[in-house]
Design a protein around this motif. Structure first.
Motif, PDB file in Angstrom:
ATOM      1  N   UNK A   1      -3.722  15.901  -8.219  1.00 34.40           N
ATOM      2  CA  UNK A   1      -4.151  14.382  -8.552  1.00 34.40           C
ATOM      3  C   UNK A   1      -3.387  13.302  -8.239  1.00 34.40           C
ATOM      4  N   UNK A   2      -2.030  13.489  -8.341  1.00 35.83           N
ATOM      5  CA  UNK A   2      -1.380  12.302  -7.571  1.00 35.83           C
ATOM      6  C   UNK A   2      -1.354  12.205  -6.596  1.00 35.83           C
ATOM      7  N   UNK A   3      -1.625  13.294  -5.612  1.00 34.59           N
ATOM      8  CA  UNK A   3      -1.680  13.340  -4.032  1.00 34.59           C
ATOM      9  C   UNK A   3      -2.834  12.639  -3.594  1.00 34.59           C
ATOM     10  N   UNK A   4      -3.917  12.903  -4.211  1.00 31.15           N
ATOM     11  CA  UNK A   4      -5.213  12.227  -4.272  1.00 31.15           C
ATOM     12  C   UNK A   4      -5.136  10.840  -4.422  1.00 31.15           C
ATOM     13  N   UNK A   5      -4.547  10.281  -5.549  1.00 34.77           N
ATOM     14  CA  UNK A   5      -4.492   8.917  -5.654  1.00 34.77           C
ATOM     15  C   UNK A   5      -3.712   8.381  -4.794  1.00 34.77           C
ATOM     16  N   UNK A   6      -2.596   9.005  -4.337  1.00 35.03           N
ATOM     17  CA  UNK A   6      -1.782   8.268  -3.005  1.00 35.03           C
ATOM     18  C   UNK A   6      -2.561   8.187  -2.101  1.00 35.03           C
ATOM     19  N   UNK A   7      -3.631   9.162  -1.544  1.00 33.80           N
ATOM     20  CA  UNK A   7      -4.228   9.111  -0.390  1.00 33.80           C
ATOM     21  C   UNK A   7      -5.212   7.800  -0.536  1.00 33.80           C
ATOM     22  N   UNK A   8      -5.740   7.522  -1.599  1.00 33.27           N
ATOM     23  CA  UNK A   8      -6.545   6.512  -1.761  1.00 33.27           C
ATOM     24  C   UNK A   8      -5.717   5.145  -1.525  1.00 33.27           C
ATOM     25  N   UNK A   9      -4.655   5.200  -2.183  1.00 32.12           N
ATOM     26  CA  UNK A   9      -3.598   3.965  -2.003  1.00 32.12           C
ATOM     27  C   UNK A   9      -3.395   3.787  -0.671  1.00 32.12           C
ATOM     28  N   UNK A  10      -3.159   4.645   0.125  1.00 35.84           N
ATOM     29  CA  UNK A  10      -2.730   4.724   1.537  1.00 35.84           C
ATOM     30  C   UNK A  10      -3.926   4.229   2.360  1.00 35.84           C
ATOM     31  N   UNK A  11      -4.896   4.613   2.089  1.00 37.32           N
ATOM     32  CA  UNK A  11      -6.179   4.293   2.885  1.00 37.32           C
ATOM     33  C   UNK A  11      -6.369   2.505   2.759  1.00 37.32           C
ATOM     34  N   UNK A  12      -6.313   2.350   1.370  1.00 41.39           N
ATOM     35  CA  UNK A  12      -6.341   0.796   1.221  1.00 41.39           C
ATOM     36  C   UNK A  12      -5.299  -0.071   1.687  1.00 41.39           C
ATOM     37  N   UNK A  13      -4.192   0.416   1.668  1.00 45.65           N
ATOM     38  CA  UNK A  13      -2.921  -0.031   2.591  1.00 45.65           C
ATOM     39  C   UNK A  13      -3.232  -0.220   4.049  1.00 45.65           C
ATOM     40  N   UNK A  14      -3.607   0.875   4.536  1.00 46.59           N
ATOM     41  CA  UNK A  14      -4.216   0.793   6.195  1.00 46.59           C
ATOM     42  C   UNK A  14      -5.174  -0.396   6.409  1.00 46.59           C
TER      43      UNK A  14
END
Length: 390
Positions: free
Chosen positions: A80-93
């Protein structure tokens, strides 16, 4: 807010959001005198550190709070944390592609979420030991590694915000993320570990809340006192002035505000500074201390009346959305010629953040990006989009 939600934590996150916005908008030096401004002295380095510490608290609460590993399996929580991180990374990019002078934290923030995964099921004692060791040793590792990266990588950092194009240079991208960028995650992991230590405490306890304030003040003051002694009484500042960076930059004033862009090499005395964004042990101790003070104070103020700090806690409950909106607005503001008055840029944005937060609170809803991140987390963790909201 829900009965199980600690609104004081959201309020602390709201303080971090508004503090970061202020450092993005107001000048850090008085243009007439060159002296550091109030915003620089109050929020530079501290607001972003608070943002990261509160992230660690949130992760600790998501993974069992005072009883780590209870409830869901550790593997499910990590997914769950890794999936949350993926969304945050996408927004950051996506935000990284905007034309703005702001150093966007989100991609590094997402990497920190992944780096902290091995620690999510640790007990309080082990976690505290790791946090203390990381604060002491990660700055030394960074001091040793950075010169090698400067000599062997061209370029050694991405020179701005991370975008999709930077994945074509993986070595430079990795160097920026871990060591040479604005938010070097090797040192910044300290903030998440300290936050997780705080999140493993009984945050509803009055002694814990007061202890965060008292302990935070002691840590923050002690770090500055030790740094001042080492630099002034022990002669460290003179040694820094003799380095290449010391001859090139106005180090005296930068030590008060921000050491970003200053190559800290050529003397071990760089590890004695406590300047914002220096990433030293004393800087980490000071900013962890100031973060603990804010968290403890917000918990104390919301102890009897959870919505006492509603303007802050409502905004703090949807910082991913509000931070992203702020970056987008600043990309427009930065393009204006002549530049707009900082007060007319900050206060409308601050008011909009508070009003939007309260509106979503009254509607019983999350922010749009928080909904996406939470949904991705639940899908990866539980295999479904619906479930208990935490």
């Amino acid at each position: 807010m829900s009965r199980t939600r600690l609104t004081g934590i959201d309020a602390a996150r709201g303080v971090a959001l508004l503090g970061m916005m202020s450092t993005h908008i107001f000048p850090l030096y008085d243009p007439a005198t060159g002296e550091p401004t109030f915003v620089a002295l109050a929020f530079s380095g501290r607001a972003s550190a608070l943002f990261a510490v509160v992230a660690g608290i949130g992760l600790a609460l998501l993974t069992g709070g005072t009883n780590p590993g209870t409830g869901r399996s550790p593997g499910a929580s990590r997914r769950g944390i890794a999936a949350r991180a993926a969304v945050i990374a996408l927004v950051g990019l996506l935000l990284g592609g905007l034309d703005t002078s702001i150093a966007i934290i989100l991609f590094h923030y997402a990497v920190l979420f992944l780096m902290v995964l091995p620690f999510t099921s640790m007990s309080l004692g082990r976690l505290a030991a790791w946090a203390g060791g990381w604060i002491c040793l990660s700055p030394v590792l960074a001091y040793l590694v950075r010169p090698w990266l400067q000599e062997n990588l061209n370029p050694p950092d991405v020179g701005g915000n991370i975008t999709w194009e930077h994945f074509a240079e993986p070595a430079t991208l990795a160097a920026d993320v871990f060591f040479t960028g604005f938010y070097p995650t090797v040192q910044w992991l300290s903030y998440l570990l300290v936050g997780m230590v705080i999140g493993r405490l009984d945050l509803r306890s009055l002694p814990v809340q007061a202890g965060l304030v008292i302990g935070g003040i002691f840590s923050a003051v002690a770090a500055k006192y030790i740094s001042a002694y080492l630099l002034i009484d022990a002669g460290g500042f003179a040694e820094l002035l003799a380095t290449e960076s010391g001859r090139r930059w106005p180090i005296g004033r930068m030590l008060e505000v921000n050491l970003t862009g200053v190559e800290q090499s050529g003397s071990w005395w760089w590890l004695a500074v406590s300047a914002p964004h220096s990433g030293t042990t004393l800087d980490l101790l000071h900013t962890c201390g100031t973060s603990a003070v804010v968290v403890g104070a917000c918990l104390l103020l919301t102890r009897a009346r959870p919505n006492l700090l509603l303007p802050l806690s409502a905004a703090g409950a949807m910082t991913l959305t509000l931070y992203s909106m702020h970056i987008w607005v600043m990309a427009i503001v930065d393009a204006q010629d002549p530049p707009l008055d900082p007060s007319w840029v900050f206060w409308p944005q601050a008011a909009a953040a508070v009003l939007l937060g309260i509106a979503f609170f009254k509607l019983g809803s999350r922010g749009p990006l928080e909904t996406v991140a939470s949904g991705a987390s639940r899908l990866a963790r539980d295999g479904k989009l619906t479930g208990e909201r935490r």
